[in-house]
Motif scaffolding. Structure first.
Motif, PDB file in Angstrom:
ATOM      1  N   TYR A  99      -5.090   9.545 -10.146  1.00  0.00           N
ATOM      2  CA  TYR A  99      -4.725   9.319  -8.757  1.00  0.00           C
ATOM      3  C   TYR A  99      -3.266   9.688  -8.518  1.00  0.00           C
ATOM      4  N   ASN A 100      -2.996  10.016  -7.275  1.00  0.00           N
ATOM      5  CA  ASN A 100      -1.607  10.157  -6.852  1.00  0.00           C
ATOM      6  C   ASN A 100      -1.001   8.756  -6.785  1.00  0.00           C
ATOM      7  N   ALA A 101       0.230   8.602  -7.261  1.00  0.00           N
ATOM      8  CA  ALA A 101       0.852   7.278  -7.311  1.00  0.00           C
ATOM      9  C   ALA A 101       0.938   6.648  -5.927  1.00  0.00           C
ATOM     10  N   TRP A 102       1.212   7.463  -4.910  1.00  0.00           N
ATOM     11  CA  TRP A 102       1.309   6.918  -3.556  1.00  0.00           C
ATOM     12  C   TRP A 102      -0.061   6.635  -2.966  1.00  0.00           C
ATOM     13  N   GLY A 103      -1.089   7.304  -3.475  1.00  0.00           N
ATOM     14  CA  GLY A 103      -2.449   6.957  -3.065  1.00  0.00           C
ATOM     15  C   GLY A 103      -2.803   5.561  -3.548  1.00  0.00           C
ATOM     16  N   ILE A 104      -2.373   5.234  -4.762  1.00  0.00           N
ATOM     17  CA  ILE A 104      -2.592   3.880  -5.288  1.00  0.00           C
ATOM     18  C   ILE A 104      -1.798   2.861  -4.483  1.00  0.00           C
ATOM     19  N   ALA A 105      -0.555   3.219  -4.135  1.00  0.00           N
ATOM     20  CA  ALA A 105       0.275   2.302  -3.356  1.00  0.00           C
ATOM     21  C   ALA A 105      -0.361   2.011  -2.004  1.00  0.00           C
ATOM     22  N   MET A 106      -0.924   3.032  -1.376  1.00  0.00           N
ATOM     23  CA  MET A 106      -1.570   2.816  -0.073  1.00  0.00           C
ATOM     24  C   MET A 106      -2.821   1.960  -0.213  1.00  0.00           C
ATOM     25  N   PHE A 107      -3.532   2.121  -1.331  1.00  0.00           N
ATOM     26  CA  PHE A 107      -4.715   1.289  -1.540  1.00  0.00           C
ATOM     27  C   PHE A 107      -4.313  -0.172  -1.744  1.00  0.00           C
ATOM     28  N   ASP A 108      -3.212  -0.391  -2.464  1.00  0.00           N
ATOM     29  CA  ASP A 108      -2.712  -1.760  -2.633  1.00  0.00           C
ATOM     30  C   ASP A 108      -2.316  -2.363  -1.289  1.00  0.00           C
ATOM     31  N   THR A 109      -1.710  -1.541  -0.440  1.00  0.00           N
ATOM     32  CA  THR A 109      -1.357  -2.023   0.904  1.00  0.00           C
ATOM     33  C   THR A 109      -2.610  -2.333   1.713  1.00  0.00           C
ATOM     34  N   LEU A 110      -3.617  -1.504   1.548  1.00  0.00           N
ATOM     35  CA  LEU A 110      -4.859  -1.691   2.304  1.00  0.00           C
ATOM     36  C   LEU A 110      -5.516  -3.024   1.962  1.00  0.00           C
ATOM     37  N   ARG A 111      -5.403  -3.452   0.726  1.00  0.00           N
ATOM     38  CA  ARG A 111      -6.033  -4.707   0.321  1.00  0.00           C
ATOM     39  C   ARG A 111      -5.361  -5.921   0.950  1.00  0.00           C
ATOM     40  N   THR A 112      -4.180  -5.746   1.502  1.00  0.00           N
ATOM     41  CA  THR A 112      -3.495  -6.867   2.157  1.00  0.00           C
ATOM     42  C   THR A 112      -3.791  -6.932   3.651  1.00  0.00           C
ATOM     43  N   VAL A 113      -4.517  -5.947   4.165  1.00  0.00           N
ATOM     44  CA  VAL A 113      -4.769  -5.880   5.609  1.00  0.00           C
ATOM     45  C   VAL A 113      -5.827  -6.906   6.010  1.00  0.00           C
ATOM     46  N   GLN A 114      -5.541  -7.624   7.079  1.00  0.00           N
ATOM     47  CA  GLN A 114      -6.497  -8.565   7.665  1.00  0.00           C
ATOM     48  C   GLN A 114      -6.650  -8.209   9.145  1.00  0.00           C
ATOM     49  N   PRO A 115      -7.559  -7.292   9.470  1.00  0.00           N
ATOM     50  CA  PRO A 115      -7.715  -6.883  10.867  1.00  0.00           C
ATOM     51  C   PRO A 115      -8.344  -7.992  11.707  1.00  0.00           C
TER      52      PRO A 115
END
Length: 277
Positions: free
Chosen positions: A126-142
């Protein structure tokens, strides 16, 4: 491959082939070494046709890989831009974080992954920033309908982006296996040797040189074209460049009209995160 080197290779191979033909011609009997020219021409036709069919199929396969890599790079850049728009509809707590990480992702593709693809050292992963965005996505509570729709859309775009990235990086691996290269080079060598038996001391030297030189130049040029298509990220003329992603980086950093608020970019101009102390 550099055009100068390609031209030099074609010229050298052509010169060697012509020289060999003229040297063999000196002691060749009139009418060539073949007593039955029609039968020899038939055998040569079988060799040339088999080589041409195999070469045509491989060129088609390599061009498909080249086009897939080009399309993947352009699609990936477009999706990153679309994700930036989607990020502006995410919850306010992650909106700016997503925006900055997308910029870093695009920068890393241009300045880190692309040079490694040219050098053939890009490994799977994976691209390192792709992983970072996925980690951010897991914190989202829409919560709102717009946020929920943006969350779902982001997941779809993430999948499409990774598929496009896979298409882009696939070309860096090459699609032509070594045994196939061996068969192609062996076939080209056999055609070259077979051509020498057509040496004819009764025919003018210019005719013999033109006959051998034309075959050598066409075969060499086609093999070089095949090598180019199998290495789409070469730094020479015609090689794929990250123009699409560079345009995306420019739009994300200079044309910020889409962004609903200012955001922090957590990397340098080459997409590298600062070292933690």
């Amino acid at each position: 491959m550099n055009l100068v080197w390609a031209t030099l290779i074609v010229a050298v191979v052509g010169a060697v082939a012509i020289t060999a033909m003229l040297l063999v011609r000196r002691r060749a009997p009139e009418g060539s070494y073949f007593e039955d020219g029609d039968r020899a021409a038939g055998v040569f036709g079988v060799l040339a046709t088999g080589f041409a069919v195999l070469l045509g199929f491989v060129v088609f396969l390599a061009f498909q890989s080249f086009d897939t890599s080009r399309t993947g790079a352009e699609t990936e850049a477009q999706i990153v831009l679309q994700q930036f728009e989607t990020a502006q509809l995410m919850p306010a707590a992650v909106r700016g974080r997503f925006s900055g990480e997308l910029v870093c992702y695009a920068r890393s593709v241009v300045h880190q992954e692309w040079p490694r693809m040219e050098a053939g050292t890009l490994t799977d992963g994976y691209n390192a920033w792709g992983i970072a965005m996925f980690d951010t996505l897991r914190t989202v509570q829409p919560h709102s309908a717009a946020e929920q729709a943006a969350y779902a859309k982001w997941l779809d775009q993430r999948t499409d982006r990774e598929s496009a990235r896979a298409d882009r990086t696939h070309g860096a691996e090459g699609v032509i296996p070594t045994p196939l290269w061996i068969v192609l080079l062996l076939s080209a060598g056999l055609i070259f040797i077979f051509m020498l038996f057509f040496a004819d001391s009764g025919e003018r030297a210019i005719v013999q040189a033109t006959m051998m030189g034309s075959v050598a130049v066409v075969i060499t040029s086609t093999l070089l074209l095949l090598w180019f298509l199998d290495n789409p990220y070469s730094s020479g003329a015609g090689g794929l460049r990250p123009f699409a992603m560079e345009r995306t980086v420019k739009r994300l950093t200079q044309d910020t009209g889409i962004a609903t608020e200012r955001f922090h970019i957590p990397c340098d101009r080459e997409g590298t995160a600062p070292t933690k102390r």
